[in-house]
Write a protein that holds these residues in place. Structure first.
Motif, PDB file in Angstrom:
ATOM      1  N   UNK A  76      90.777  22.876  15.430  1.00  0.00           N
ATOM      2  CA  UNK A  76      90.296  22.015  14.350  1.00  0.00           C
ATOM      3  C   UNK A  76      89.102  21.156  14.757  1.00  0.00           C
ATOM      4  N   UNK A  77      88.707  21.209  16.020  1.00  0.00           N
ATOM      5  CA  UNK A  77      87.578  20.392  16.465  1.00  0.00           C
ATOM      6  C   UNK A  77      86.320  20.744  15.675  1.00  0.00           C
ATOM      7  N   UNK A  78      85.586  19.733  15.198  1.00  0.00           N
ATOM      8  CA  UNK A  78      84.338  20.019  14.487  1.00  0.00           C
ATOM      9  C   UNK A  78      83.253  20.441  15.464  1.00  0.00           C
ATOM     10  N   UNK A  79      82.450  21.408  15.081  1.00  0.00           N
ATOM     11  CA  UNK A  79      81.394  21.891  15.946  1.00  0.00           C
ATOM     12  C   UNK A  79      81.851  23.056  16.807  1.00  0.00           C
ATOM     13  N   UNK A  80      80.910  23.664  17.476  1.00  0.00           N
ATOM     14  CA  UNK A  80      81.174  24.841  18.282  1.00  0.00           C
ATOM     15  C   UNK A  80      81.715  24.432  19.649  1.00  0.00           C
ATOM     16  N   UNK A  81      82.937  24.846  19.968  1.00  0.00           N
ATOM     17  CA  UNK A  81      83.546  24.512  21.251  1.00  0.00           C
ATOM     18  C   UNK A  81      84.229  25.754  21.812  1.00  0.00           C
ATOM     19  N   UNK A  82      83.966  26.043  23.084  1.00  0.00           N
ATOM     20  CA  UNK A  82      84.629  27.155  23.765  1.00  0.00           C
ATOM     21  C   UNK A  82      85.184  26.655  25.095  1.00  0.00           C
ATOM     22  N   UNK A  83      86.203  27.340  25.579  1.00  0.00           N
ATOM     23  CA  UNK A  83      86.762  27.061  26.901  1.00  0.00           C
ATOM     24  C   UNK A  83      86.410  28.221  27.818  1.00  0.00           C
ATOM     25  N   UNK A  84      85.892  27.890  29.001  1.00  0.00           N
ATOM     26  CA  UNK A  84      85.508  28.887  29.989  1.00  0.00           C
ATOM     27  C   UNK A  84      86.280  28.653  31.283  1.00  0.00           C
ATOM     28  N   UNK A  85      86.576  29.713  32.004  1.00  0.00           N
ATOM     29  CA  UNK A  85      87.145  29.578  33.342  1.00  0.00           C
ATOM     30  C   UNK A  85      86.013  29.208  34.303  1.00  0.00           C
ATOM     31  N   UNK A  86      86.331  28.745  35.518  1.00  0.00           N
ATOM     32  CA  UNK A  86      85.262  28.471  36.490  1.00  0.00           C
ATOM     33  C   UNK A  86      84.436  29.700  36.850  1.00  0.00           C
ATOM     34  N   UNK A  87      84.975  30.894  36.551  1.00  0.00           N
ATOM     35  CA  UNK A  87      84.201  32.127  36.759  1.00  0.00           C
ATOM     36  C   UNK A  87      83.337  32.463  35.554  1.00  0.00           C
ATOM     37  N   UNK A  88      83.302  31.547  34.568  1.00  0.00           N
ATOM     38  CA  UNK A  88      82.490  31.675  33.351  1.00  0.00           C
ATOM     39  C   UNK A  88      82.954  32.830  32.473  1.00  0.00           C
ATOM     40  N   UNK A  89      84.251  32.954  32.356  1.00  0.00           N
ATOM     41  CA  UNK A  89      84.879  33.918  31.454  1.00  0.00           C
ATOM     42  C   UNK A  89      85.478  33.153  30.279  1.00  0.00           C
ATOM     43  N   UNK A  90      85.294  33.659  29.065  1.00  0.00           N
ATOM     44  CA  UNK A  90      85.817  32.979  27.883  1.00  0.00           C
ATOM     45  C   UNK A  90      87.341  32.970  27.890  1.00  0.00           C
ATOM     46  N   UNK A  91      87.911  31.771  27.786  1.00  0.00           N
ATOM     47  CA  UNK A  91      89.357  31.601  27.699  1.00  0.00           C
ATOM     48  C   UNK A  91      89.793  31.371  26.252  1.00  0.00           C
ATOM     49  N   UNK A  92      88.954  30.677  25.489  1.00  0.00           N
ATOM     50  CA  UNK A  92      89.274  30.402  24.084  1.00  0.00           C
ATOM     51  C   UNK A  92      87.998  29.946  23.390  1.00  0.00           C
ATOM     52  N   UNK A  93      88.010  29.970  22.068  1.00  0.00           N
ATOM     53  CA  UNK A  93      86.880  29.491  21.272  1.00  0.00           C
ATOM     54  C   UNK A  93      87.406  29.064  19.913  1.00  0.00           C
ATOM     55  N   UNK A  94      86.876  27.959  19.399  1.00  0.00           N
ATOM     56  CA  UNK A  94      87.378  27.506  18.103  1.00  0.00           C
ATOM     57  C   UNK A  94      86.686  28.253  16.958  1.00  0.00           C
ATOM     58  N   UNK A  95      87.146  27.966  15.743  1.00  0.00           N
ATOM     59  CA  UNK A  95      86.659  28.719  14.580  1.00  0.00           C
ATOM     60  C   UNK A  95      85.165  28.533  14.368  1.00  0.00           C
ATOM     61  N   UNK A  96      84.660  27.305  14.566  1.00  0.00           N
ATOM     62  CA  UNK A  96      83.229  27.064  14.376  1.00  0.00           C
ATOM     63  C   UNK A  96      82.392  27.866  15.376  1.00  0.00           C
ATOM     64  N   UNK A  97      82.878  27.975  16.611  1.00  0.00           N
ATOM     65  CA  UNK A  97      82.132  28.738  17.609  1.00  0.00           C
ATOM     66  C   UNK A  97      82.045  30.208  17.200  1.00  0.00           C
ATOM     67  N   UNK A  98      83.157  30.761  16.736  1.00  0.00           N
ATOM     68  CA  UNK A  98      83.150  32.165  16.319  1.00  0.00           C
ATOM     69  C   UNK A  98      82.219  32.377  15.127  1.00  0.00           C
ATOM     70  N   UNK A  99      82.286  31.467  14.189  1.00  0.00           N
ATOM     71  CA  UNK A  99      81.480  31.627  12.974  1.00  0.00           C
ATOM     72  C   UNK A  99      79.987  31.505  13.271  1.00  0.00           C
TER      73      UNK A  99
END
Length: 408
Positions: free
Chosen positions: A14-37
């Motif tokens: 539900x966070x407003x704006x584009x937000x993603x979570x990355x591992x320290x190896x720079x691999x995508x762990x998660x991304x919110x709806x705004x980031x995907x859109x």
């Protein structure tokens, strides 16, 4: 009265704006709806994939620096544990509808660390504000102003690129110094011929991920030996310096203390006076060949392993205590014994060999036991090399690994 349980995954989405979570190896762990859109990517396009495989620089633009600047920022956050706010970036994105066609995009990124219990970066919060339409609107309302803005953006991008290159060179220099310091402080083997022993040290990948792992082997009177490994929390020159102090202190204590538990008690008291030594882990094993006995104690460290001649693996886990400095008051540490037979093999290691993010430590211990049993007949030198080959990630570990393999 306790408050309601918080669904943090729902909060993240539900966070407003584009937000993603990355591992320290720079691999995508998660991304919110705004980031995907806003990125025009699905979860399947992102999750589990390396960031710059999904969003590389435009190969048709030799001046493109978006990926390079973003990687430098993210690596800096991993290494320092501090937030990094980037200058406005032009970072073109390949169209999902027209492969091979690149869309001009402008982004304003902020990268922040998420620290684990040991103070290490376990995740990166990658927040992005997409400002392409703002840039285009300024172009439409004033061509001259738009050209000035683009010139400023290009100049700032070049300046940032130069700063990142200077930081990269500085980090590389510090890494070389830390490795040289660590190598100088780790002991060379001068053991009797009848002790067949192999030691290995593998630094982590990354600019400053040289940590405070160490090993030590000390000859004791009466055909005995003290063998130890340890791991200082932190990385870089500071951790290497703390490592040297603690290794030397434990080496000295092992020569005069009555067993490994007393040696670790002395080390724990000494560590209280050393900045950066808190939460250090260590394991010490005293080998007595005449009685064929291993006496051991552990301060929060993964358990040493004994590979028996029949292929079974025994973990020395009956004398485990918290890391150094974890208790406010001095308490005697536990100690246990394990019999061995001639031809058994003792293995001590640091957590880089077995631990993986998002994985229970027992999984890593099972993997270690399986690798040991599979290489039962090998000499210590060959066994040490194959353990590293079997257990360390092919792309390189994110934590140091120290390893001792000793034929009993």
């Amino acid at each position: 009265m306790s408050g309601p349980d918080i669904d943090y995954r729902a909060v993240f989405q539900a966070l407003p704006g584009m937000v993603a979570l990355l591992t320290p190896e720079l691999v995508y762990e998660d991304a919110n709806a705004d980031f995907l859109r806003e990125s025009h990517r699905s979860r399947e396009d992102l999750i589990g994939r390396y960031l710059f495989d999904v969003f590389p620089d435009n190969p048709g633009d030799p001046a493109a620096t978006g990926a390079r600047n973003l990687e430098a920022s993210l690596r800096r956050v991993v290494e320092t544990g501090e937030r990094d706010t980037m200058a406005l970036q032009r970072y073109d994105v390949q169209s999902t509808e027209r492969p091979g066609e690149w869309e001009e995009r402008y982004w304003s990124p902020v990268n922040a660390p998420v620290l684990g219990a040991e103070g290490r970066v376990v995740l990166l919060v990658h927040r992005v504000e997409e400002v392409t339409e703002l840039i285009r609107a300024r172009r439409r309302t004033g061509g001259d102003r738009a050209r000035v803005l683009e010139a400023e953006l290009y100049t700032r991008s070049r300046e940032l690129q130069e700063v990142n290159e200077r930081l990269r060179l500085a980090h590389a220099r510090d890494r070389e110094i830390a490795l040289a310091l660590q190598d100088a402080m780790l002991p060379a083997l001068h053991l009797a011929d009848h002790h067949r022993t192999a030691v290995r040290y593998r630094p982590a990948v990354g600019a400053l991920n040289v940590c405070g792992d160490w090993y030590d082997l000390v000859e004791l009177p009466g055909d005995r030996m003290a063998v130890a490994v340890g791991d200082v929390v932190g990385h870089g020159l500071a951790a290497a310096g703390v490592m040297g102090q603690l290794r030397s202190a434990l080496s000295a204590a092992s020569r005069v203390a009555e067993g490994p538990a007393r040696a670790l008690e002395v080390l724990g008291l000494y560590a209280r006076a050393v900045d950066g030594a808190e939460s250090t882990t260590a394991a010490s094993v005293h080998i007595d060949w005449p009685t064929r006995t291993l006496t051991y104690s552990s301060a929060g460290h993964p358990p040493p392993a004994v590979l028996c001649e029949d292929g079974t693996v025994v973990f020395l886990d009956q004398a485990t205590d918290p890391p150094l400095g974890a208790r406010p008051e001095h308490v005697p540490r536990p100690q246990a014994e394990q019999a061995f037979k001639p031809g058994d093999t003792l293995v001590l290691y640091t957590d880089g060999l077995i631990e993986r993010r998002h994985e229970d430590i027992t999984t890593g211990l099972h993997r270690l036991a399986a690798s040991l049993a599979a290489h039962l007949t090998l000499e210590p030198d060959q066994l040490a090399d194959l353990l590293l080959l079997d257990l360390l990630p092919a792309a390189g570990a994110t934590d140091d690994t120290a390893l001792i393999v000793l034929r009993l």
